[in-house]
Design an enzyme around this catalytic site. Structure first.
Site, PDB file in Angstrom:
ATOM      1  N   HIS A  72       0.859  -1.192   0.000  1.00  0.00           N
ATOM      2  CA  HIS A  72       0.000   0.000   0.000  1.00  0.00           C
ATOM      3  C   HIS A  72       0.889   1.234   0.000  1.00  0.00           C
ATOM      4  CE1 HIS A  72      -4.146  -1.586   1.434  1.00  0.00           C
ATOM      5  NE2 HIS A  72      -3.568  -2.417   0.601  1.00  0.00           N
ATOM      6  N   TYR A 200      -9.421   5.304   7.236  1.00  0.00           N
ATOM      7  CA  TYR A 200      -9.630   5.665   8.645  1.00  0.00           C
ATOM      8  C   TYR A 200     -10.683   6.764   8.647  1.00  0.00           C
ATOM      9  CZ  TYR A 200      -5.284   3.225   9.929  1.00  0.00           C
ATOM     10  OH  TYR A 200      -4.304   2.280  10.150  1.00  0.00           O
ATOM     11  N   PRO A 292      -5.015   0.725  18.535  1.00  0.00           N
ATOM     12  CA  PRO A 292      -4.679   0.232  17.194  1.00  0.00           C
ATOM     13  C   PRO A 292      -4.720   1.282  16.066  1.00  0.00           C
ATOM     14  CG  PRO A 292      -6.787  -0.669  17.940  1.00  0.00           C
ATOM     15  CD  PRO A 292      -6.206   0.066  19.086  1.00  0.00           C
ATOM     16  N   LYS A 296       0.460   0.434  15.071  1.00  0.00           N
ATOM     17  CA  LYS A 296       1.832   0.447  15.582  1.00  0.00           C
ATOM     18  C   LYS A 296       2.187  -0.692  16.535  1.00  0.00           C
ATOM     19  CE  LYS A 296       3.429   3.657  13.231  1.00  0.00           C
ATOM     20  NZ  LYS A 296       3.447   2.862  11.997  1.00  0.00           N
ATOM     21  N   TYR A 384       3.499   6.716   9.838  1.00  0.00           N
ATOM     22  CA  TYR A 384       2.713   5.535   9.469  1.00  0.00           C
ATOM     23  C   TYR A 384       3.606   4.451   8.861  1.00  0.00           C
ATOM     24  CZ  TYR A 384      -1.428   2.839   8.407  1.00  0.00           C
ATOM     25  OH  TYR A 384      -2.381   1.842   8.385  1.00  0.00           O
TER      26      TYR A 384
HETATM   27  P1  RFL Z   1       1.179 -11.203  21.973  1.00  0.00           P
HETATM   28  O1  RFL Z   1       0.765 -11.305  20.564  1.00  0.00           O
HETATM   29  O2  RFL Z   1       0.161 -10.844  22.984  1.00  0.00           O
HETATM   30  O3  RFL Z   1       1.861 -12.577  22.361  1.00  0.00           O
HETATM   31  C1  RFL Z   1       2.193 -12.899  23.680  1.00  0.00           C
HETATM   32  C2  RFL Z   1       2.160 -14.404  23.838  1.00  0.00           C
HETATM   33  O4  RFL Z   1       2.562 -14.758  25.170  1.00  0.00           O
HETATM   34  C3  RFL Z   1       1.683 -15.770  25.645  1.00  0.00           C
HETATM   35  N1  RFL Z   1       1.682 -15.695  27.132  1.00  0.00           N
HETATM   36  C4  RFL Z   1       2.395 -16.524  27.907  1.00  0.00           C
HETATM   37  N2  RFL Z   1       3.186 -17.567  27.601  1.00  0.00           N
HETATM   38  C5  RFL Z   1       3.771 -18.224  28.627  1.00  0.00           C
HETATM   39  N3  RFL Z   1       3.554 -17.894  29.933  1.00  0.00           N
HETATM   40  C6  RFL Z   1       2.770 -16.877  30.281  1.00  0.00           C
HETATM   41  N4  RFL Z   1       2.574 -16.562  31.572  1.00  0.00           N
HETATM   42  C7  RFL Z   1       2.145 -16.140  29.241  1.00  0.00           C
HETATM   43  N5  RFL Z   1       1.314 -15.080  29.217  1.00  0.00           N
HETATM   44  C8  RFL Z   1       1.050 -14.835  27.941  1.00  0.00           C
HETATM   45  C9  RFL Z   1       0.336 -15.437  25.025  1.00  0.00           C
HETATM   46  O5  RFL Z   1      -0.512 -16.568  24.965  1.00  0.00           O
HETATM   47  C10 RFL Z   1       0.768 -14.961  23.630  1.00  0.00           C
HETATM   48  O6  RFL Z   1       0.806 -16.014  22.688  1.00  0.00           O
HETATM   49  O7  RFL Z   1       2.371 -10.139  22.164  1.00  0.00           O
HETATM   50  P2  RFL Z   1       3.596  -9.812  21.168  1.00  0.00           P
HETATM   51  O8  RFL Z   1       4.244 -11.061  20.676  1.00  0.00           O
HETATM   52  O9  RFL Z   1       4.400  -8.785  21.860  1.00  0.00           O
HETATM   53  O10 RFL Z   1       2.879  -9.154  19.875  1.00  0.00           O
HETATM   54  C11 RFL Z   1       2.236  -7.909  19.961  1.00  0.00           C
HETATM   55  C12 RFL Z   1       1.086  -7.850  18.935  1.00  0.00           C
HETATM   56  O11 RFL Z   1       0.289  -9.000  19.072  1.00  0.00           O
HETATM   57  C13 RFL Z   1       0.227  -6.587  19.122  1.00  0.00           C
HETATM   58  O12 RFL Z   1       1.026  -5.464  19.385  1.00  0.00           O
HETATM   59  C14 RFL Z   1      -0.613  -6.270  17.865  1.00  0.00           C
HETATM   60  O13 RFL Z   1      -1.524  -7.290  17.573  1.00  0.00           O
HETATM   61  C15 RFL Z   1      -1.383  -4.948  18.046  1.00  0.00           C
HETATM   62  N6  RFL Z   1      -2.264  -4.658  16.903  1.00  0.00           N
HETATM   63  C16 RFL Z   1      -1.758  -4.135  15.736  1.00  0.00           C
HETATM   64  N7  RFL Z   1      -0.426  -3.917  15.610  1.00  0.00           N
HETATM   65  C17 RFL Z   1       0.084  -3.464  14.432  1.00  0.00           C
HETATM   66  O14 RFL Z   1       1.305  -3.244  14.346  1.00  0.00           O
HETATM   67  N8  RFL Z   1      -0.703  -3.220  13.329  1.00  0.00           N
HETATM   68  C18 RFL Z   1      -2.041  -3.426  13.380  1.00  0.00           C
HETATM   69  O15 RFL Z   1      -2.702  -3.263  12.337  1.00  0.00           O
HETATM   70  C19 RFL Z   1      -2.632  -3.867  14.618  1.00  0.00           C
HETATM   71  N9  RFL Z   1      -3.945  -4.084  14.715  1.00  0.00           N
HETATM   72  C20 RFL Z   1      -3.646  -4.901  16.999  1.00  0.00           C
HETATM   73  C21 RFL Z   1      -4.461  -4.594  15.873  1.00  0.00           C
HETATM   74  C22 RFL Z   1      -4.211  -5.442  18.149  1.00  0.00           C
HETATM   75  C23 RFL Z   1      -5.566  -5.652  18.197  1.00  0.00           C
HETATM   76  N10 RFL Z   1      -6.078  -6.234  19.383  1.00  0.00           N
HETATM   77  C24 RFL Z   1      -6.983  -7.288  19.432  1.00  0.00           C
HETATM   78  C25 RFL Z   1      -5.516  -5.833  20.660  1.00  0.00           C
HETATM   79  C26 RFL Z   1      -5.817  -4.796  15.916  1.00  0.00           C
HETATM   80  C27 RFL Z   1      -6.384  -5.307  17.082  1.00  0.00           C
HETATM   81  C28 RFL Z   1      -7.877  -5.481  17.095  1.00  0.00           C
HETATM   82  C1  PHB Z   2      -6.177  -4.428  10.643  1.00  0.00           C
HETATM   83  O1  PHB Z   2      -6.209  -4.679   9.424  1.00  0.00           O
HETATM   84  O2  PHB Z   2      -6.507  -5.260  11.492  1.00  0.00           O
HETATM   85  C2  PHB Z   2      -5.751  -3.079  11.098  1.00  0.00           C
HETATM   86  C3  PHB Z   2      -5.246  -2.194  10.170  1.00  0.00           C
HETATM   87  C4  PHB Z   2      -4.870  -0.926  10.565  1.00  0.00           C
HETATM   88  C5  PHB Z   2      -4.991  -0.552  11.888  1.00  0.00           C
HETATM   89  C6  PHB Z   2      -5.476  -1.447  12.827  1.00  0.00           C
HETATM   90  C7  PHB Z   2      -5.865  -2.723  12.432  1.00  0.00           C
HETATM   91  O3  PHB Z   2      -4.638   0.707  12.269  1.00  0.00           O
END
Ligand code: RFL
Ligand code: PHB
Length: 389
Positions: A72, A200, A292, A296, A384
């Site tokens: 993109h 957005y 989100p 980031k 971004y």
């Molecule tokens: P995670 O993915 O939470 O993984 C942590 C892992 O640790 C395990 N765990 C344990 N394991 C052993 N012992 C314990 N005591 C434990 N406690 C926990 C868990 O089961 C899990 O598997 O953290 P990590 O690896 O630091 O990754 C971070 C990302 O997952 C997170 O920052 C992103 O998903 C945030 N996020 C987005 N980030 C982006 O860069 N771009 C995006 O477009 C974006 N969209 C989003 C998002 C997060 C969202 N939610 C649901 C919060 C959209 C959403 C809706």
């Molecule tokens: C997504 O595709 O899940 C997504 C994309 C952009 C964002 C957050 C989530 O800022």
């Protein structure tokens, strides 16, 4: 058992770190609380910065990403019926890649399985011990049996609710937090995306985001009350709300269908300082959370992994400890900039329950400035696509 780096958490941070270390001959054991299917069932990030894409390629897991990731070179910000296109390519010479976190994680699992890297699923009661000494170790239970891993370092990659951050004594860390008074209700549907770029959208009815995973898989979000429940939202109610929040020309084009996933995420900004204590290093959501808006979270986790992997490699290869000693400071410098950007985009585009008419005027002025000012667009684009590591 003995290993060089014990990694707590098998999400994207832990898996990427394990892979980058493995390629340099540094051993690790990854401990994950859930099953692999559970981790892969979590629908999260969708937008990858160049820095993360480069790291995935360096980690040897770029093949599917290069084949299926969608480049993109811009995004759309809309406020009411006004639309502003932010041209990443023109302002930064860079692009972002749309490729789901689920797929990133799947690729990293496959790579770890292929190389026979140590991985333990469904661990319980993980405890990090003696991290402030030269001989840290980690204990856990698996199927009711206790285990111990002796190691040189511990990487806390266990997300916001993990044990790693809590293992740092409260008088040795400070936490900064802002909880937003709303959440995001997200759905995944097997329908073509409404637009070729992300939208957005801010409207009187609240925020909405149109995103995607591929040509026939769309990801949409709408702002909802923080105590809302997915059971309050039929698919039809979701589609109606989305239509009302995005510009009319896109609303008319929206193809709807049954949702295949529906969930609510709370919105929070959070940072723990410092990100290390003795031989324990925090990475990703274990140390910081962003709302989100701005995509980031995963990308900031990836920059932590970059700094930590480089620091550990310099230690093991060259006996150079400067990266290890400076890890927290270096990571936090970039983390706070991502926090600022995510907070700004969230503040600009959401409706807040206690928002005054003055506050709305401020949002409108900010949007008008963005529309009329190429420098403001360049600032958004730079943030971004991702600040340099
Ligand atoms: P995670 O993915 O939470 O993984 C942590 C892992 O640790 C395990 N765990 C344990 N394991 C052993 N012992 C314990 N005591 C434990 N406690 C926990 C868990 O089961 C899990 O598997 O953290 P990590 O690896 O630091 O990754 C971070 C990302 O997952 C997170 O920052 C992103 O998903 C945030 N996020 C987005 N980030 C982006 O860069 N771009 C995006 O477009 C974006 N969209 C989003 C998002 C997060 C969202 N939610 C649901 C919060 C959209 C959403 C809706
Ligand atoms: C997504 O595709 O899940 C997504 C994309 C952009 C964002 C957050 C989530 O800022």
């Amino acid at each position: 058992m003995r290993t060089q780096v014990a990694i707590v958490g098998g999400g994207p941070s832990g898996l990427l770190l394990a892979q980058l270390l493995h390629l340099q001959g540094i051993s690790s054991v990854v401990l994950e609380r859930k099953t692999k299917d559970y981790v892969l069932g979590r629908i999260r990030a969708g937008v990858l910065e160049v820095g993360l894409v480069d790291q995935l390629r360096a980690a040897g897991v770029g093949e599917r990403l290069d084949a299926d990731g969608i480049t993109h070179d811009g995004t759309v910000i809309s406020y009411g019926d006004e639309q502003i296109r932010i041209d990443f390519a023109a302002h930064t010479d860079q692009t972002v890649t749309v490729y789901g976190q689920t797929e990133v994680t799947r690729d990293l699992y496959a790579a770890r399985e292929e190389m026979g890297g140590a991985f333990v699923f469904e661990v319980e009661n993980v405890e990090i011990k003696d991290a402030d000494t030269d001989q840290p170790y980690v204990t856990y239970q698996k199927d009711g049996t206790g285990h111990r891993i002796d190691c040189d370092y511990v990487a806390g990659c266990d997300g916001f609710h993990g044990v790693s951050r809590q293992s740092i004594p409260t008088d040795k860390r400070k936490e900064f937090e802002k909880v937003y008074p709303f959440g995001w209700l997200g759905i995944l549907s097997e329908t073509p995306p409404v637009h070729e770029e992300l939208i957005y959208a801010s409207s009187d009815a609240g925020f909405a985001l149109c995103s995607m995973r591929n040509a026939n898989l769309s990801r949409y979000y709408i702002q909802c009350a923080m105590d809302d429940d997915v059971r309050n939202w039929s698919d039809d109610a979701f589609w109606d709300a989305l239509r009302r929040r995005i510009p009319a020309e896109h609303a008319e084009m929206l193809v709807t269908g049954p949702s295949i996933e529906k969930s609510i995420a709370p919105l929070r900004s959070f940072v723990c300082e410092p990100m290390q204590w003795g031989r324990l290093f925090l990475c990703g959501d274990a140390a910081h959370i962003v709302p989100p808006t701005g995509a980031k979270g995963l990308n900031t986790a990836a920059s932590d992994v970059h700094y930590l992997s480089q620091a550990l490699i310099a230690h093991y290869k060259d006996g150079d400890n400067s990266g290890i000693e400076g890890y927290s400071q270096k990571a936090l410098a970039r983390v706070w900039k991502a926090e600022r950007f995510s907070w700004w985009m969230t503040s600009l585009l959401h409706r807040f329950p206690d928002q005054s008419e003055f506050d709305i005027k401020m949002q409108q002025a900010d949007v008008a400035f963005l529309r009329d000012n190429a420098n403001a667009q360049a600032v958004l684009a730079q943030n971004y696509v991702g600040l340099p590591y």
